[in-house]
Design an enzyme around this catalytic site. Structure first.
Site, PDB file in Angstrom:
ATOM      1  CB  SER A 107     -29.308  89.999  -6.269  1.00  0.00           C
ATOM      2  OG  SER A 107     -29.011  88.762  -5.690  1.00  0.00           O
ATOM      3  N   GLY A 108     -31.336  88.236  -8.021  1.00  0.00           N
ATOM      4  CA  GLY A 108     -32.827  87.624  -7.761  1.00  0.00           C
ATOM      5  C   GLY A 108     -33.755  87.731  -8.850  1.00  0.00           C
ATOM      6  CB  THR A 112     -28.148  83.041 -13.173  1.00  0.00           C
ATOM      7  OG1 THR A 112     -27.498  84.029 -12.337  1.00  0.00           O
ATOM      8  CG2 THR A 112     -27.361  81.701 -13.387  1.00  0.00           C
ATOM      9  CG  ASN A 157     -31.299  84.090  -6.360  1.00  0.00           C
ATOM     10  OD1 ASN A 157     -31.690  82.985  -6.135  1.00  0.00           O
ATOM     11  ND2 ASN A 157     -30.720  84.533  -7.576  1.00  0.00           N
ATOM     12  CB  SER A 160     -27.478  84.850  -4.858  1.00  0.00           C
ATOM     13  OG  SER A 160     -27.031  85.954  -5.247  1.00  0.00           O
ATOM     14  CB  SER A 161     -24.282  84.623  -9.781  1.00  0.00           C
ATOM     15  OG  SER A 161     -25.489  84.117 -10.341  1.00  0.00           O
ATOM     16  N   GLY A 387     -26.216  91.930 -10.142  1.00  0.00           N
ATOM     17  CA  GLY A 387     -27.119  93.096 -10.266  1.00  0.00           C
ATOM     18  C   GLY A 387     -26.963  94.136  -9.090  1.00  0.00           C
ATOM     19  CD  GLU A 389     -25.404  92.262  -4.421  1.00  0.00           C
ATOM     20  OE1 GLU A 389     -24.450  92.622  -3.404  1.00  0.00           O
ATOM     21  OE2 GLU A 389     -25.449  91.092  -4.569  1.00  0.00           O
TER      22      GLU A 389
HETATM   23  N1  LIG Z   1     -37.596  82.508 -16.057  1.00  0.00           N
HETATM   24  C1  LIG Z   1     -37.940  82.021 -14.899  1.00  0.00           C
HETATM   25  N2  LIG Z   1     -38.674  81.223 -14.830  1.00  0.00           N
HETATM   26  C2  LIG Z   1     -38.928  80.564 -13.534  1.00  0.00           C
HETATM   27  N3  LIG Z   1     -38.220  80.825 -12.466  1.00  0.00           N
HETATM   28  C3  LIG Z   1     -37.265  81.813 -12.615  1.00  0.00           C
HETATM   29  C4  LIG Z   1     -37.252  82.438 -13.934  1.00  0.00           C
HETATM   30  N4  LIG Z   1     -36.109  83.246 -13.707  1.00  0.00           N
HETATM   31  C5  LIG Z   1     -35.820  83.373 -12.327  1.00  0.00           C
HETATM   32  N5  LIG Z   1     -36.454  82.314 -11.753  1.00  0.00           N
HETATM   33  C6  LIG Z   1     -36.308  81.881 -10.270  1.00  0.00           C
HETATM   34  O1  LIG Z   1     -35.687  83.012  -9.617  1.00  0.00           O
HETATM   35  C7  LIG Z   1     -34.437  82.556  -9.066  1.00  0.00           C
HETATM   36  C8  LIG Z   1     -33.585  83.622  -9.027  1.00  0.00           C
HETATM   37  O2  LIG Z   1     -32.977  83.584 -10.313  1.00  0.00           O
HETATM   38  P1  LIG Z   1     -31.492  83.953 -10.881  1.00  0.00           P
HETATM   39  O3  LIG Z   1     -31.411  83.960 -12.267  1.00  0.00           O
HETATM   40  O4  LIG Z   1     -30.606  83.261  -9.974  1.00  0.00           O
HETATM   41  O5  LIG Z   1     -31.421  85.544 -10.429  1.00  0.00           O
HETATM   42  P2  LIG Z   1     -30.024  86.423 -10.513  1.00  0.00           P
HETATM   43  O6  LIG Z   1     -29.079  85.710 -11.380  1.00  0.00           O
HETATM   44  O7  LIG Z   1     -30.707  87.780 -11.213  1.00  0.00           O
HETATM   45  O8  LIG Z   1     -29.736  86.806  -9.205  1.00  0.00           O
HETATM   46  C9  LIG Z   1     -34.172  81.291  -9.596  1.00  0.00           C
HETATM   47  O9  LIG Z   1     -33.427  80.378  -8.976  1.00  0.00           O
HETATM   48  C10 LIG Z   1     -35.554  80.723 -10.278  1.00  0.00           C
HETATM   49  O10 LIG Z   1     -36.066  80.096  -8.894  1.00  0.00           O
HETATM   50 MG   LIG Z   2     -27.343  85.122 -10.925  1.00  0.00          MG
END
Ligand SMILES: Nc1ncnc2c1ncn2[C@@H]1O[C@H](COP(=O)(O)OP(=O)(O)O)[C@@H](O)[C@H]1O
Ligand SMILES: [Mg+2]
Length: 1076
Positions: A107-108, A112, A157, A160-161, A387, A389
């Site tokens: 997660s994070g 996404t 996050n 977080s989804s 992811g 956890e």
């Molecule tokens: N490629 C990227 N460039 C800039 N910031 C990113 C990038 N990927 C993730 N982030 C940062 O990380 C945070 C969490 O990413 P997210 O995709 O929501 O994580 P996950 O879906 O894996 O839990 C996002 O809100 C963003 O701020």
């Molecule tokens: Mg996500």
């Protein structure tokens, strides 16, 4: 655009871990760190992309970057998520292979974000057009909606989804997007009622309260203040960098783009508000006689408002919070709920309401974005699932999430590691086995239908009797005791008895990604996911349109006594479907790694990364890649693809494909260690070898394209030329014909002109000649004639002189006379005819006049000869009149044409004059009406005038009585004027018997006739003298005693045309005669 970068150029560390030397965990992490420090967040392991979360925005997602990576070979440029997206999209479009993009990580870690980057890249490079853009926009805008309802701030996050999402994007044969289908997995609904410390509820609650207009809030009966709502934990209501109000507007806009009706949006917001209201309903115990407590709603205001929002009857809901209907053996029983149960029921309702709303949203979005066309689609799936956890306190949700991650790891292992090794064996390629951990055993521990943990849990839930989380743990302890990956304190396996890190009410599973301790508390409940039927029925009764759809089981007509499938069972089934789906597609991996736990940029925590690298099995992944061959392809397709690189194989290779490939590779001088020949495939060790081949192929294709172009252009030009030539010949032929025709016509007409001139000239020559000859002949004749004449005259002169002249003269005169007399024949016999031909010759003048006179006399005689006696008398009379009056009286000419009738009164016939007639002794020669002029006034009075041989009589006109009868011998003379009047005076002889009466002055219209007749009588009578006729304009008339002068003057007519007589004085009567 010339792009200089390449995987090998300016490389920080190594871009592809396959190239890492030496390869071990430390060097692996060092390489990641090195690259991360230089803002290189992407690194490859072969075709797998490792993505480090930078936690800040990097300038590597610009449209220029998209262009840079578009249609480029995967290994051509420095590692990037776009390269993977491009590869996937192109093999979907060009090779017709369905793709899936599997994004895994904690997660994070950026899953996404990665999924969004892939989607936006594909959207940027695929087809354009109004319809396509609308589809793209709808697909992209589904994200903000789902994130608002399904994402929340967690410790790890901020966005977080809290649900798993798999989205199939569908393309047509050209690679234009047609639509999509979204599947959602297990929303973490417990978050609706309770959030761990430092975390928030789902975004939408905060967005609604901060972003909605005052109006909307009033309609939804909400208050802007977060603290008013029990379900919104207070400690982190506001998150740095999150603008809830702005996000709310974004979400509303996105919903509109995706196709939500305004009413639908309103309904959704009403349900969200209802959940908040539901959280505020509180209960208090009320003691009952039987000693049990019964719950009652504390403050009914929130309950009332919620019921109003959803259109539920308040009492129904209130009762559902206090009682529960239990059915046992076909009997219905009502049991009361205590306060705790009421709270449980309330929360269960809130959770169900929200999660069902979320599922409805997904269905609704799918309705909008689903592909319209029924043709076969190509599909690109993007999986963004929660992811792995590991929390301090892990419950049922984490267990489920981690199970899902185990399954994904299985797929990864299946498709990369095991598949790869098995293929080498199958293809008979020399291969040193690589040890890797296969997590199938863990999956089995969880999902085995007989003794898997999920099966145990379901069994426990369904079991009659008292079921608690502890009985479930007991069951696990007995059944899973022997399993290597299952750990529990009360296990039969005595090795954990002394493990103090393992509390009693927990069990631990050694996941592939690490050990996770699960607290069993709540497992049974959550798996049951129980919502009292009274509540679902109450919801079904709501008038709110959405509620009926969300709680179909509340329909009393469809009461189903069977338990609904448990949450675990449902999840397992949907994961099963997902895995099947993924296996049919070509996988592309993005493995996300988070560099630190603090959500900050620039920090790289080795231990954290090391942990993730380890459980993701990345090093093993590299090893397998390195030991094996990067690329393989069946001989046929390899030969087909590269045959143009070698003269022997181009354009056709006759013989086995394998031999062809061998010839081809030898010819291309690819080092032998770079490839191996399998049974049906060629294996290429290094991506770069393949790339080189690709590069050469591309160059060759360019040449081939040029060749084709050249030949095509040659053919086209030649065809064109031939056509031109053919046309030219036709045109030339026609033109020549035309020109010749023209020329011929000109020559022809010129010839004609010349011909005619020449002929004319010739003719004129001949004519001149002929004329000359003719003149000559004539001249000869004339000369001869003259000559002969001369001769003859000379000879006969002596005979001619005596008589010829007279004879000719006589003859000529005779002829002339003859002609003259014949000409006279034209004159008529009428004496009136004065015409006479003109004299032809002067010498005839005398004869001509005489002839004319004689002829005239003769024809008069002829004319007279025709007269009768009477007619003759008339003419004699007329002749006498002429002798008397001609040229003497102006009246005369008018009388010539009037015949002398004599008896104008018709005295013999008219009975009126019978008496008068009989009184006459002799024949009446003339009877006429005359005017007798009165001396006194000059006026006339009418009298009948009768003339016989011996006398004339004047009688009364009316009575016919004789007024005067005068014997003719008494008449001395008659006086008339010279003019055209009809006055005449009959003068009597002085001394005669009649003279006493005086002379008569009369006027008559037949003056000439009367006087002529009087004169004739005088001439014929032997006994008396001729009557004098006196013609003058002034004469005397004897009236009894006096003589009166009658004078005629010419004057303008006073009384019309007739002459008027006027008495001038005693001795003068003046007659004015109208001038002629
Ligand atoms: N490629 C990227 N460039 C800039 N910031 C990113 C990038 N990927 C993730 N982030 C940062 O990380 C945070 C969490 O990413 P997210 O995709 O929501 O994580 P996950 O879906 O894996 O839990 C996002 O809100 C963003 O701020
Ligand atoms: Mg996500």
């Amino acid at each position: 655009m010339e792009v200089k970068t390449s995987l090998l150029d300016n490389m920080i560390g190594v871009g592809d871990m396959v190239l890492l030397e030496p390869l071990n965990e430390d060097s692996f992490i060092m390489n990641l760190r090195n690259r991360f420090d230089h803002n290189e967040i992407y690194t490859y392991i072969g075709s797998v992309v490792i993505s480090m979360n930078p936690y800040r925005s990097l300038p590597i997602y610009t449209p220029q970057k998209v262009e840079e990576y578009r249609n480029r070979n995967f290994y051509e440029l420095s590692p990037h998520i776009y390269a993977l997206a491009d590869e996937a999209y192109r093999s979907l479009r060009d090779q017709d292979k369905d793709q899936c993009i599997l994004i895994t990580g904690e997660s994070g870690a950026g899953k996404t974000e990665a999924s969004k980057l892939v989607m936006s890249y594909v959207a940027a490079v695929c087809g354009k057009g109004q319809e396509v853009n609308k589809v793209k926009e709808q697909l992209l805008q589904s994200n903000p909606v789902l994130e608002a309802f399904g994402n929340a701030k967690t410790m790890r996050n901020d966005n977080s989804s809290r649900f798993g999402k798999y989205m199939d994007i569908e393309f047509d044969f050209k690679g234009d997007p047609l639509g999509g289908v979204i599947s959602n997995y297990l929303l973490e609904k417990s978050r609706v009622c309770k959030q761990p410390r430092g975390e928030r509820n789902f975004h939408i609650f905060y967005q609604l309260l901060s972003g909605a207009s005052d109006d909307t809030l009033v309609k939804l009966k909400l208050d802007r203040d977060f603290s008013k709502y029990n379900y919104l934990s207070l400690d982190s209501a506001n998150v740095n960098g999150l603008d809830d109000a702005a996000s709310f507007r974004t979400v509303r806009n996105a919903m509109q783009i995706v196709g939500f009706m305004e009413a639908e949006v309103q309904s959704v917001l009403e349900l969200v508000a209802a959940v908040l209201k539901l959280g505020n309903i509180e209960f208090k115990p009320e003691s009952r006689v039987n000693g049990f407590d019964e719950s009652r709603v504390k403050d009914k205001n929130d309950l009332k408002e919620m019921c109003e929002l959803l259109g539920i009857e308040q009492s129904v809901l209130e009762r559902a919070f206090s009682y529960r209907t239990v059915e046992a053996k076909m009997e219905k029983m009502s049991t009361t709920l205590n306060v705790a149960q009421a709270y449980y029921a309330r929360d269960a309702l809130a959770k169900n309401l929200y999660s069902r709303l979320f599922s409805w949203l997904v269905t609704r979005i799918n309705e909008s974005i689903k592909a319209q066309a029924k043709t076969r689609h190509k599909v690109m799936g993007v999986l963004d699932i929660y992811g792995f956890e590991i929390f301090e306190d892990n419950s049922f949700e984490q267990f489920i999430i981690n199970y899902c991650n185990e399954k994904l790891q299985q797929i990864f292992i299946e498709l990369t590691l095991r598949e790869e090794q098995e293929e080498y064996i199958r293809e008979d390629i020399e291969w040193t086995n690589i040890e890797y951990f296969n997590n199938a055993v863990i999956c089995d521990l969880i999902e085995n239908n007989q003794n898997g943990i999920l099966a145990m849990l379901d069994e426990e839930c369904l079991r009659p009797g008292t079921v608690t989380d502890d009985t479930f743990l007991d069951k696990l302890n007995t059944i899973c005791a022997e399993h290597q990956h299952f750990e529990s304190r009360l296990n039969k396996n005595s090795k954990f008895l002394t493990d103090h890190s393992l509390p009693h009410s927990c069990f631990r599973i050694q996941h592939y990604a690490g050990k996770v301790l699960y607290r069993v508390e709540g497992f049974v409940d959550k798996n049951n996911d129980l919502l009292y039927r009274d509540l679902s029925q109450a919801m079904y009764k709501a008038t709110h349109s959405l509620m009926r759809q969300l709680f179909p089981e509340g329909n009393p007509a469809k009461v189903n006594l069977k338990r609904p499938p448990t949450a675990g069972f449902q999840f397992k089934a949907s994961v099963g479907v997902l895995m099947k789906n993924l296996q049919t597609k070509n996988p592309n991996y993005i493995r996300c790694i988070k560099p630190n736990d603090k959500k900050v940029a620039h920090i790289f925590t080795d231990s954290l990364v090391c942990h993730q690298v380890r459980y993701l099995g990345l090093v093993e992944n590299v090893r397998v890649r390195r030991a094996g061959y990067a690329f393989r392809q069946p001989y046929e397709s390899c030969l087909e693809r590269y045959k143009m690189l070698c003269k022997k194989t181009w354009p056709h290779w006759r013989g086995p494909a394998r031999d062809g490939v061998e010839v081809l590779l030898t010819d291309c001088s690819v080092p032998t260690e770079e490839f191996a020949y399998g049974r049906s495939k060629i294996f290429i060790r290094n991506p770069r070898t393949l790339f080189t081949l690709e590069e050469r192929r591309r160059a060759c294709l360019e040449d081939l394209a040029t060749l084709i172009q050249k030949i095509y252009r040659g053919w086209k030009s030649r065809t064109h030329f031939l056509l031109l030539k053919k046309s030219q010949v036709v045109v030339a032929a026609w033109y020549r014909r035309y020109a010749q025709q023209n020329k011929y016509q000109k020559i022809k007409s010129a010839t004609l002109v010349m011909q005619s001139f020449i002929r004319g000239w010739k003719a004129r020559n001949i004519l001149r000649q002929l004329k000359y000859e003719k003149r000559c002949k004539e001249a000869v004749t004339t000369i001869a004639a003259y000559w002969h004449g001369t001769q003859v005259r000379r000879e006969y002169r002596k005979f001619f002189r005596a008589n010829a002249g007279k004879k000719i003269y006589d003859f000529t005169i005779q002829r002339i006379m003859q002609k003259y007399f014949l000409g006279l024949k034209t004159t008529t016999m009428s004496p009136m005819d004065n015409s006479w031909p003109a004299k032809p010759y002067g010498f005839l003048e005398g004869a001509h006049t005489q002839l004319r006179r004689i002829f005239h006399l003769w024809r008069c005689k002829k004319y007279r000869g025709q007269f009768t006696e009477e007619k003759k008398a008339v003419y004699e009379e007329k002749l006498e009149a002429s002798e008397i009056f001609k040229d003497k009286k102006a009246l005369y000419p008018s009388s010539v044409s009037q015949p002398f009738k004599g008896d104008y009164l018709e005295i013999q016939k008219n009975p009126k004059y019978q008496k008068l007639n009989s009184a006459m002794e002799e024949k009446v020669l003339l009877a006429d009406l005359v005017n007798k002029i009165n001396r006194a006034n000059g006026k006339g009075s009418p009298r009948l005038f009768l003339l016989t041989k011996s006398n004339f009589v004047l009688a009364d006109q009316k009575t016919g009585q004789v007024k005067a009868s005068v014997p003719l011998p008494d008449l001395a003379s008659v006086s008339v004027s010279t003019q055209s009047d009809g006055f005449f005076a009959l003068k009597l002889k002085e001394g005669s018997a009649s003279a006493s009466k005086g002379d008569f002055l009369l006027s008559s219209e037949h003056l000439i006739e009367i006087i002529t007749k009087l004169h004739r009588i005088g001439t014929t009578a032997a006994d008396r003298d001729q009557i004098n006729i006196d013609i003058s304009d002034e004469f005397l008339v004897q009236f009894k005693q006096d003589k009166v002068c009658v004078k005629f003057i010419q004057g303008g007519p006073k009384n019309g045309n007739s002459a008027a007589c006027k008495r001038k004085n005693n001795r003068l009567l003046e007659v004015s005669v109208p001038s002629p």
